[in-house]
Design a protein around this motif. Structure first.
Motif, PDB file in Angstrom:
ATOM      1  N   LEU A 119      -7.179  -2.565   9.181  1.00  0.00           N
ATOM      2  CA  LEU A 119      -7.288  -1.998   7.845  1.00  0.00           C
ATOM      3  C   LEU A 119      -6.619  -0.629   7.756  1.00  0.00           C
ATOM      4  N   GLU A 120      -6.716   0.162   8.806  1.00  0.00           N
ATOM      5  CA  GLU A 120      -6.036   1.461   8.816  1.00  0.00           C
ATOM      6  C   GLU A 120      -4.525   1.265   8.759  1.00  0.00           C
ATOM      7  N   GLU A 121      -4.022   0.312   9.524  1.00  0.00           N
ATOM      8  CA  GLU A 121      -2.582   0.046   9.533  1.00  0.00           C
ATOM      9  C   GLU A 121      -2.101  -0.443   8.168  1.00  0.00           C
ATOM     10  N   LEU A 122      -2.849  -1.360   7.568  1.00  0.00           N
ATOM     11  CA  LEU A 122      -2.457  -1.891   6.267  1.00  0.00           C
ATOM     12  C   LEU A 122      -2.554  -0.821   5.185  1.00  0.00           C
ATOM     13  N   TYR A 123      -3.534   0.056   5.315  1.00  0.00           N
ATOM     14  CA  TYR A 123      -3.658   1.152   4.355  1.00  0.00           C
ATOM     15  C   TYR A 123      -2.458   2.088   4.441  1.00  0.00           C
ATOM     16  N   GLN A 124      -2.030   2.414   5.651  1.00  0.00           N
ATOM     17  CA  GLN A 124      -0.883   3.318   5.813  1.00  0.00           C
ATOM     18  C   GLN A 124       0.380   2.695   5.221  1.00  0.00           C
ATOM     19  N   LYS A 125       0.565   1.390   5.412  1.00  0.00           N
ATOM     20  CA  LYS A 125       1.722   0.710   4.818  1.00  0.00           C
ATOM     21  C   LYS A 125       1.635   0.726   3.295  1.00  0.00           C
ATOM     22  N   THR A 126       0.441   0.511   2.781  1.00  0.00           N
ATOM     23  CA  THR A 126       0.247   0.537   1.331  1.00  0.00           C
ATOM     24  C   THR A 126       0.552   1.918   0.771  1.00  0.00           C
ATOM     25  N   LYS A 127       0.050   2.931   1.438  1.00  0.00           N
ATOM     26  CA  LYS A 127       0.265   4.313   0.999  1.00  0.00           C
ATOM     27  C   LYS A 127       1.745   4.675   1.032  1.00  0.00           C
ATOM     28  N   ASP A 128       2.436   4.254   2.096  1.00  0.00           N
ATOM     29  CA  ASP A 128       3.866   4.565   2.217  1.00  0.00           C
ATOM     30  C   ASP A 128       4.667   3.867   1.127  1.00  0.00           C
ATOM     31  N   ASN A 129       4.286   2.614   0.805  1.00  0.00           N
ATOM     32  CA  ASN A 129       5.023   1.861  -0.211  1.00  0.00           C
ATOM     33  C   ASN A 129       4.831   2.437  -1.603  1.00  0.00           C
ATOM     34  N   SER A 130       3.670   3.037  -1.830  1.00  0.00           N
ATOM     35  CA  SER A 130       3.381   3.555  -3.174  1.00  0.00           C
ATOM     36  C   SER A 130       4.041   4.904  -3.424  1.00  0.00           C
ATOM     37  N   ASN A 131       4.372   5.635  -2.341  1.00  0.00           N
ATOM     38  CA  ASN A 131       4.907   6.992  -2.445  1.00  0.00           C
ATOM     39  C   ASN A 131       3.957   7.948  -3.158  1.00  0.00           C
ATOM     40  N   GLY A 175       2.120   9.001  -9.204  1.00  0.00           N
ATOM     41  CA  GLY A 175       1.358   8.547 -10.347  1.00  0.00           C
ATOM     42  C   GLY A 175       0.008   7.960 -10.030  1.00  0.00           C
ATOM     43  N   VAL A 176      -0.387   7.947  -8.759  1.00  0.00           N
ATOM     44  CA  VAL A 176      -1.673   7.370  -8.387  1.00  0.00           C
ATOM     45  C   VAL A 176      -2.771   8.385  -8.648  1.00  0.00           C
ATOM     46  N   TYR A 177      -3.844   7.918  -9.320  1.00  0.00           N
ATOM     47  CA  TYR A 177      -4.974   8.814  -9.618  1.00  0.00           C
ATOM     48  C   TYR A 177      -6.266   8.249  -9.063  1.00  0.00           C
ATOM     49  N   PRO A 178      -6.980   9.002  -8.205  1.00  0.00           N
ATOM     50  CA  PRO A 178      -6.488  10.216  -7.545  1.00  0.00           C
ATOM     51  C   PRO A 178      -5.458   9.872  -6.479  1.00  0.00           C
ATOM     52  N   ALA A 179      -4.825  10.857  -5.906  1.00  0.00           N
ATOM     53  CA  ALA A 179      -3.818  10.603  -4.874  1.00  0.00           C
ATOM     54  C   ALA A 179      -4.473   9.993  -3.642  1.00  0.00           C
ATOM     55  N   PHE A 180      -3.710   9.137  -2.952  1.00  0.00           N
ATOM     56  CA  PHE A 180      -4.229   8.515  -1.733  1.00  0.00           C
ATOM     57  C   PHE A 180      -4.477   9.585  -0.667  1.00  0.00           C
ATOM     58  N   PRO A 181      -5.643   9.553  -0.019  1.00  0.00           N
ATOM     59  CA  PRO A 181      -5.892  10.485   1.082  1.00  0.00           C
ATOM     60  C   PRO A 181      -5.215  10.018   2.364  1.00  0.00           C
ATOM     61  N   ALA A 182      -5.427  10.744   3.431  1.00  0.00           N
ATOM     62  CA  ALA A 182      -4.688  10.493   4.682  1.00  0.00           C
ATOM     63  C   ALA A 182      -5.096   9.204   5.381  1.00  0.00           C
ATOM     64  N   THR A 183      -6.384   8.851   5.364  1.00  0.00           N
ATOM     65  CA  THR A 183      -6.849   7.716   6.155  1.00  0.00           C
ATOM     66  C   THR A 183      -7.586   6.705   5.294  1.00  0.00           C
ATOM     67  N   TYR A 184      -7.719   5.505   5.846  1.00  0.00           N
ATOM     68  CA  TYR A 184      -8.434   4.441   5.139  1.00  0.00           C
ATOM     69  C   TYR A 184      -9.902   4.794   4.934  1.00  0.00           C
ATOM     70  N   LYS A 185     -10.535   5.387   5.956  1.00  0.00           N
ATOM     71  CA  LYS A 185     -11.935   5.765   5.818  1.00  0.00           C
ATOM     72  C   LYS A 185     -12.129   6.767   4.691  1.00  0.00           C
ATOM     73  N   GLU A 186     -11.202   7.708   4.560  1.00  0.00           N
ATOM     74  CA  GLU A 186     -11.283   8.670   3.459  1.00  0.00           C
ATOM     75  C   GLU A 186     -11.083   7.956   2.127  1.00  0.00           C
ATOM     76  N   ALA A 187     -10.185   6.981   2.123  1.00  0.00           N
ATOM     77  CA  ALA A 187      -9.949   6.205   0.899  1.00  0.00           C
ATOM     78  C   ALA A 187     -11.203   5.435   0.491  1.00  0.00           C
ATOM     79  N   GLN A 188     -11.931   4.917   1.474  1.00  0.00           N
ATOM     80  CA  GLN A 188     -13.164   4.192   1.174  1.00  0.00           C
ATOM     81  C   GLN A 188     -14.191   5.095   0.492  1.00  0.00           C
ATOM     82  N   GLU A 189     -14.223   6.358   0.870  1.00  0.00           N
ATOM     83  CA  GLU A 189     -15.186   7.270   0.262  1.00  0.00           C
ATOM     84  C   GLU A 189     -14.841   7.543  -1.203  1.00  0.00           C
ATOM     85  N   ILE A 190     -13.565   7.565  -1.515  1.00  0.00           N
ATOM     86  CA  ILE A 190     -13.134   7.717  -2.912  1.00  0.00           C
ATOM     87  C   ILE A 190     -13.270   6.375  -3.626  1.00  0.00           C
TER      88      ILE A 190
END
Length: 838
Positions: free
Chosen positions: A601-613, A616-631
């Motif tokens: 999931l961390e690997e797939l999250y990083q690929k997703t984040k890189d593809n989105s650049n 325009g994402v609200y809020p902006a993607f954080p650094a890690t998947y675990k941080e993203a889960q908290e948002i």
């Protein structure tokens, strides 16, 4: 105690009681004990991943490992670009679905006859070993084409999806491919042979606000796409923004997409849509309007309107040096052109004129109204034509779809902002990375719909007879029968497939398919026919990364799902299940790549984040998947105002059709007509292939005199708000909120002596169902309308045609298995029935 606290505790106690009531043959020691929560309330984000086109986020509240309530998104203030993604009643009932009494708790193996639902619990190790050993054995004896994963659309996960089984199979030589789907099979073929596109590349719904005339045929976004960010929401916003938009809706039912939002509702008899289109075309052509206003457009951008255009294209194909096009040239017939067909001249001179008066007798729509629609299309500066998928799920639905697509061509206004070509609206989604599946070494594929036939007759199925793809020639057989079926998040194994009684007989026969595996969360009707059952984790027990699916509208979004509770009982995700099977097939290391689920999931999250650049994402993607889960939830307006065919009409980019143009006359279909088996050989009324769209009288259609006497009513299926297909049927809340009843017009009810609330038997030669009656003028006379997806539940009583009455009211007890002529797809909205008061 505060009232709010009391309600929370009561909800939690209700959950626990529901869990306690989940009785199976497993040990009751695994049941969650009922006790009031005392800990701090936790909030996590999850998602409703059902196949409605929108993976709506949900906010899950839990305490002490028990879900107390589910709420929808309300974290932002609605604006034009960013707004709330409100889940419908289905998503809001996820607590009830998670704690449903029929939740599967442990792996099980069948001990009775298939379909009896008799199972005993086994360990995951035994289940995985049984499946892995059998898969290896069948591959060694019959080859990989004997393995089939029925496509499941019951859960649109990102990571722990049924794609995990594709990954497993591809690591072991692949499996039999399938093309098409139960939703769009015939319209995909119709769009391909008309525009060279998929069938969902119509103008974006938001562009409807720039239109001055909307013609919707079986278009029902308010019920089909209920999400607070979905197509239904875009549709309402576009209507509010439009200025003087005239809305004409054609449908056997008065749907919730109307309810005063339409200018006019014209009820039509099911399966007669091509006659409707041809009458409008006749008005536009015979009046001289096309010659004066759109003929230059048609001559420039299309082929097949008249004989000269076909002859010119035939010459180009013959001189092309392309072997396939040269084969097409040999069978092309300029005399089979659209103008002559519509005007009943040339080789069509013995056919009736396609006048509005002719169509009125077939469709039930008054001639004057058909004339008015033609006038509206002619006068509109930007006519938005959209055809819902219900039209394509008819006998020879390919013809009806192509006939309706023609209206947009005749207007000559394609490529204009506010216009559309009849296809379903294009919608872009936020991209998210999923588990890689690799490539399938098996080159052959069958239609998704013909799997039940391939169990006993796969060996002899060919391209000519069944549309098999990837073989070396028209008559090269597939060469093997299906021996193993893996069914994951999938009710097409029984409930959503046509002709349930016949399908059940096929599955019961153990000389056919040797192993059926069902991986699901609930004891569905299909799961009862499995040999091995694998209990999947529910969405609220899962960590995952999901996007907004395929029809979420203008707003894109990503949900970083976080499990609200630990997986209950002995349930495992599809990823874990596939990994265990991989162990017994000798490819566990290749399957997992040495990664844990958390690492994947961390690997797939990083690929997703890189593809989105992160733009325009609200809020902006954080650094890690675990941080993203908290948002939890991230949104972005895709600002996509796609206009159908604009890149071709205004940009000069050729289409992907053989001619590179809009094909009113399809040379490829002409070739298939000359080479494939069709009506002349199979003697199935109306199942014929033609190069131009033509209305045909089909089996069980309005004009089918073979069945109209014994079965006088046409039965139309539709999607209810209380289910998505068959998903959520087992939630009592939704069964109370959305009535399962057959709609009957008051005139028909009077003739039959029926009152609302009466129970009737509805039957034909394929089956019988028991269902309640709801009398309403919201359905056309002579037509019965029943929500599809109710769960098959055979009782103990024989019906009028000798079939056990299905007390669950599943419409597919009445539908026919008859693959369509071009797509080999499902015609499950073409039915004739009789009714009898119980």
């Amino acid at each position: 105690m505060e009232r709010r606290s009391f309600l929370k505790m009561s909800a939690a106690l209700g959950c626990a009681a529901s869990v306690t009531g989940c009785k199976t043959s497993s040990d009751d020691a695994n049941v969650v004990p009922p006790k009031p929560p005392v800990g701090e309330e936790q909030i996590t984000w999850s998602s409703c991943l059902v196949n409605c086109g929108s993976n709506c986020p949900v906010k899950v509240f839990s305490r002490d490992g028990v879900i107390t309530r589910v709420e929808t998104d309300h974290d932002v203030v609605d604006g034009d670009d960013i707004y709330q993604v409100r889940a419908c009643a289905r998503g809001r009932s996820l607590r009830q679905r998670t704690y449903a009494v029929d939740r599967l708790k442990t792996p099980m193996k069948r001990v009775g006859k298939r379909g009896e639902g008799k199972f005993v619990p086994i360990s995951w190790d035994e289940a995985a070993k049984t499946i892995g050993t059998k898969l290896s054995s069948v591959i060694n004896e019959h080859g990989n084409k004997a393995i089939f994963r029925s496509y499941g659309s019951g859960a649109y996960y990102g990571f722990a999806s049924n794609a995990c089984f594709n990954r497993l199979f591809n690591l072991n030589g692949g499996c039999l491919n399938a093309y098409g789907n139960y939703s769009w099979a015939q319209q995909m073929e119709a769009a391909k042979h008309t525009f060279g596109t998929g069938s969902t590349t119509g103008s974006s719904t938001v562009t409807l606000s720039n239109s001055d005339f909307l013609l919707g045929v079986a278009y029902n976004p308010s019920e089909i796409r209920q999400s607070g960010s979905g197509e239904g929401y875009d549709y309402l916003k576009a209507l509010q923004k439009s200025n003087g938009l005239k809305v004409v809706m054609i449908d056997p039912r008065y749907t919730d997409s109307m309810l005063g939002k339409e200018s006019k509702w014209l009820p039509i008899r099911p399966g007669t849509d091509a006659a409707f289109a041809e009458a409008i075309a006749y008005q536009m052509i015979s009046s001289g309007w096309v010659d004066a206003n759109s003929l230059d457009f048609i001559n420039k951008y299309a082929v097949g309107f008249d004989a000269d255009s076909i002859a010119a294209q035939q010459a180009l194909f013959a001189a092309s040096g392309d072997a396939t096009k040269q084969e097409y040239a040999k069978v092309m017939k300029p005399e089979e052109n659209y103008r002559d067909y519509i005007l009943s001249q040339g080789i069509y001179s013995d056919q009736p004129l396609k006048t509005p008066e002719w169509a009125e007798k077939i469709t039930g729509i008054p001639a004057a109204q058909l004339e008015q629609i033609a006038t509206d299309l002619q006068n509109a500066k930007a006519p938005y034509i959209v055809v819902g998928a219900g039209v394509n799920r008819q006998a020879n639905g390919e013809q009806s779809m192509r006939a309706l697509y023609m209206l947009s061509v005749l207007t000559g206004k394609l490529g204009t902002l506010g216009s559309s070509n009849g296809e379903l609206p294009y919608m872009s989604s936020m991209s998210r990375a999923g588990i890689p599946t690799g490539s399938n070494p098996v080159k052959e594929s069958i239609s998704f719909f013909t799997w039940s036939e391939a169990i006993h007759h796969g060996e002899t199925m060919t391209a000519r007879s069944h549309g098999v793809r990837g073989t070396d020639g028209l008559d090269t057989p597939l060469g093997t029968n299906i021996k193993v079926i893996i069914s994951a998040s999938d009710s097409s194994l029984l409930n959503q497939h046509a002709e349930i009684n016949n399908t059940a007989r096929i599955l019961e026969d153990e000389t056919g398919v040797e192993l059926i595996v069902s991986c699901d969360c609930w004891m569905t009707p299909g799961a009862k026919f499995a040999d091995i059952i694998l209990p999947d984790t529910s969405w609220l027990e899962s960590n995952d990364l999901v996007n907004d699916s395929y029809a979420s509208g203008a707003l894109g979004y990503i949900t970083a799902m976080k499990s609200a509770i630990e997986p209950m009982w002995d349930c495992k995700s599809m990823y874990e299940a596939a990994a265990l099977i991989a162990k017994y097939m000798g490819c566990e290391a290749e399957f997992t790549e040495g990664k844990t689920e958390e690492q994947w999931l961390e690997e797939l999250y990083q690929k997703t984040k890189d593809n989105s650049n992160n733009l325009g994402v609200y809020p902006a993607f954080p650094a890690t998947y675990k941080e993203a889960q908290e948002i939890g939830f991230f949104r972005k307006n895709m600002n996509d105002k796609h206009v159908a065919l604009e890149s071709y009409i205004k940009g000069g980019k050729p289409l992907s059709t053989p001619s590179g143009k809009i094909e009113i006359y399809s040379a490829e279909l002409a070739w298939r007509a000359a080479n494939w088996d069709q009506e002349s050989k199979t003697q199935v009324k109306g199942d014929t292939i033609t190069a131009i769209p033509q209305y045909t009288v089909t089996w069980d259609g309005y004009e089918d005199t073979d069945t109209s006497t014994d079965f006088p009513f046409q039965l139309a299926g539709y999607h209810t708000k209380g289910r998505t297909h068959s998903s959520y049927h087992n939630v009592p809340w939704l069964r109370e909120a959305v009535e399962d009843a057959v709609w009957v017009n008051p005139m028909d009810a009077s003739e039959q002596g029926l009152n609302s609330g009466d129970e009737i038997e509805m039957y034909n030669e394929r089956g019988s169902i028991a269902v309640k009656v709801r009398i309403t003028p919201r359905v056309a006379p002579g037509v019965l309308a029943l929500g599809q997806g109710a769960w098959f539940k055979p009782g103990n009583t024989l019906g009028s045609t000798g079939h056990i009455i299905d007390e669950g009211g599943a419409i597919n007890s009445l539908t026919r298995y008859q693959p369509s002529p071009v797509a080999k797809g499902n015609p499950q909205h073409t039915n004739r029935v009789a009714i009898k008061k119980i």
